[in-house]
Design a protein around this motif. Structure first.
Motif, short mmCIF file in Angstrom:
data_model
loop_
_atom_site.label_atom_id
_atom_site.label_comp_id
_atom_site.label_asym_id
_atom_site.label_seq_id
_atom_site.Cartn_x
_atom_site.Cartn_y
_atom_site.Cartn_z
N LEU A 1 56.38 102.55 85.78
CA LEU A 1 54.96 102.38 86.08
C LEU A 1 54.09 103.50 85.54
N ASN B 1 51.97 105.39 87.22
CA ASN B 1 51.53 105.76 88.55
C ASN B 1 50.91 107.16 88.54
N THR C 1 48.85 103.16 91.24
CA THR C 1 49.45 102.80 89.96
C THR C 1 48.62 101.72 89.27
N LEU D 1 50.59 102.27 95.20
CA LEU D 1 51.94 102.24 94.65
C LEU D 1 52.90 101.43 95.52
#
Length: 411
Positions: A62, A64, A74, A47
């Motif tokens: 995102l 993630n 992510t 990430l």
């Protein structure tokens, strides 16, 4: 139980996939002809790779997650940061400039709308190691050539952020960044309000608002009157001269900002008709991300093409590659398999797998739009030949398989 596809994703049936691959391969060939090499990076990354580049605010956009080792990961939202990470990790010893390209799917958690999906495809180019206008010009010319190769007339707008940054350098860095984001969004009201809020000098405010409205012929001359004979103006003029040499049509647009701090000089965007409000199909420029990821102060230039938007307006059709259909009786089924094996290195071939009768096989060939069928009956086997039937005019010929290959492939 019927399970639907995830929101913001798409299925591509054979006819759609064929066209997408056809257009993709045309773009690939153009990029290769310009001396760029393909690379592949992981579908998911740490990430921090993207928060380092774009800030913590990007996390809301995102896909993630934490993996089983409790690491923050992510799905990639774009490819530039992964390519820069890859360069720092594995490619710093390569001869520069490095000319790289990629075609991969990316993911963003946002509200799906026309031209915007949660899973989308990006075709991108990164040129690493040159800060010269020659590199910027080649990358821009390549972008326009790629669009032209698939029949899309793009409206190219170019700028050099060094001009506006030179004007803003008397302000705090944080204020400069905010102004660039507002200019990028073309939020005139927000920009005016913010300039007033930070009590920006009246002269700067006037020059800034006039500068970002400069477009078209004569814009560089007017910009020079506003900011003086600064090096960035000369660099921009050099770029324009190179684009003229490439034969690239463009519009000078000092209102293009790209809104991200890592863009350093040249920026450009390309718009296409037929896409409504979301009409940008390409964006890029020169930037410096490598030092952010632990490498040296290495300049880069690149762009991303929105492949899904290209497909929305691309009118090209993939070549007709309908299969040659082999029609056989039960008694000649094995001969049909042998014939298909000899033909397939040269063309797509369909062999009946449903044990249909002769009439049903012919009907199938007609239904899928086959241009030709090969008929293998007892008489054909005895003669060591096959019957080639033209499905458009009904004409039939008794030929060897070698003759069939030569006729249908013009070899």
């Amino acid at each position: 139980m019927k399970i639907s596809k995830p929101r913001g994703t798409r299925d591509f049936p054979p006819e759609d996939t064929k066209k997408r691959r056809y257009v993709e391969n045309i773009l690939r060939q153009v990029v290769k002809n310009w001396g760029f090499n393909e690379i592949i990076t992981p579908t998911f990354e740490k990430l921090e790779l993207f928060t380092l580049k774009s800030g913590e605010g990007i996390v809301g956009e995102l896909y993630n997650f934490k993996d089983k080792g409790d690491r923050e990961m992510t799905l990639r939202p774009e490819l530039t940061a992964p390519v820069m990470r890859m360069y720092v990790n594995e490619m710093q010893s390569y001869q520069q400039p490095l000319k790289l390209f990629y075609f991969e799917n990316c993911f963003r958690y946002e509200r799906p709308q026309k031209g915007r999906f949660r899973e989308f495809w990006q075709f991108g180019v990164e040129l690493i190691g040159s800060k010269r206008a020659d590199a910027d010009a080649e990358v821009i010319a390549l972008a326009t050539e790629m669009l032209k190769s698939v029949g899309i007339k793009g409206d190219l707008h170019v700028n050099n952020l060094g001009v506006i940054r030179n004007l803003l350098n008397v302000l705090e860095t944080e204020h400069q960044s905010k102004i660039m984001r507002l200019v990028d969004k073309k939020d005139d009201t927000g920009l005016n309000d913010f300039l007033e809020e930070i009590n920006a000098p009246a002269d700067l405010r006037m020059k800034l608002l006039e500068l970002i409205c400069l477009t078209g012929e004569g814009a560089v001359t007017k910009a020079r009157e506003l900011v003086g004979d600064i090096p960035e103006i000369e660099t921009f003029q050099e770029l324009l001269t190179l684009l003229d040499t490439y034969g690239v049509e463009y519009t000078i647009d000092f209102g293009i900002a790209r809104g991200l701090d890592y863009y350093t000089g040249t920026v450009f965007e390309i718009y296409a008709e037929g896409l409504g409000a979301q009409n940008q199909v390409c964006g890029g420029g020169s930037y410096n991300l490598i030092k952010l990821f632990g490498g040296g102060d290495v300049p880069s230039t690149g762009f991303g093409l929105g492949f899904d938007r290209i497909m929305e307006v691309c009118e090209m059709e993939a070549p007709d590659d309908k299969p040659l259909v082999i029609i056989a009786k039960d008694s000649t089924r094995l001969d049909a398999v042998k014939a298909a094996t000899k033909l397939r290195p040269h063309m797509p071939v369909y062999n009946d797998l449903m044990k249909r009768n002769f009439k049903a096989q012919l009907s199938y060939a007609n239904n899928i739009g086959a241009n030709y069928v090969v008929i293998i009956g007892e008489q054909e086997v005895e003669a060591g030949k096959v019957t080639l039937k033209d499905m458009k005019n009904g004409e039939q010929e008794l030929l060897t398989l070698e003759d069939v290959i030569q006729k249908l492939t013009n070899k």
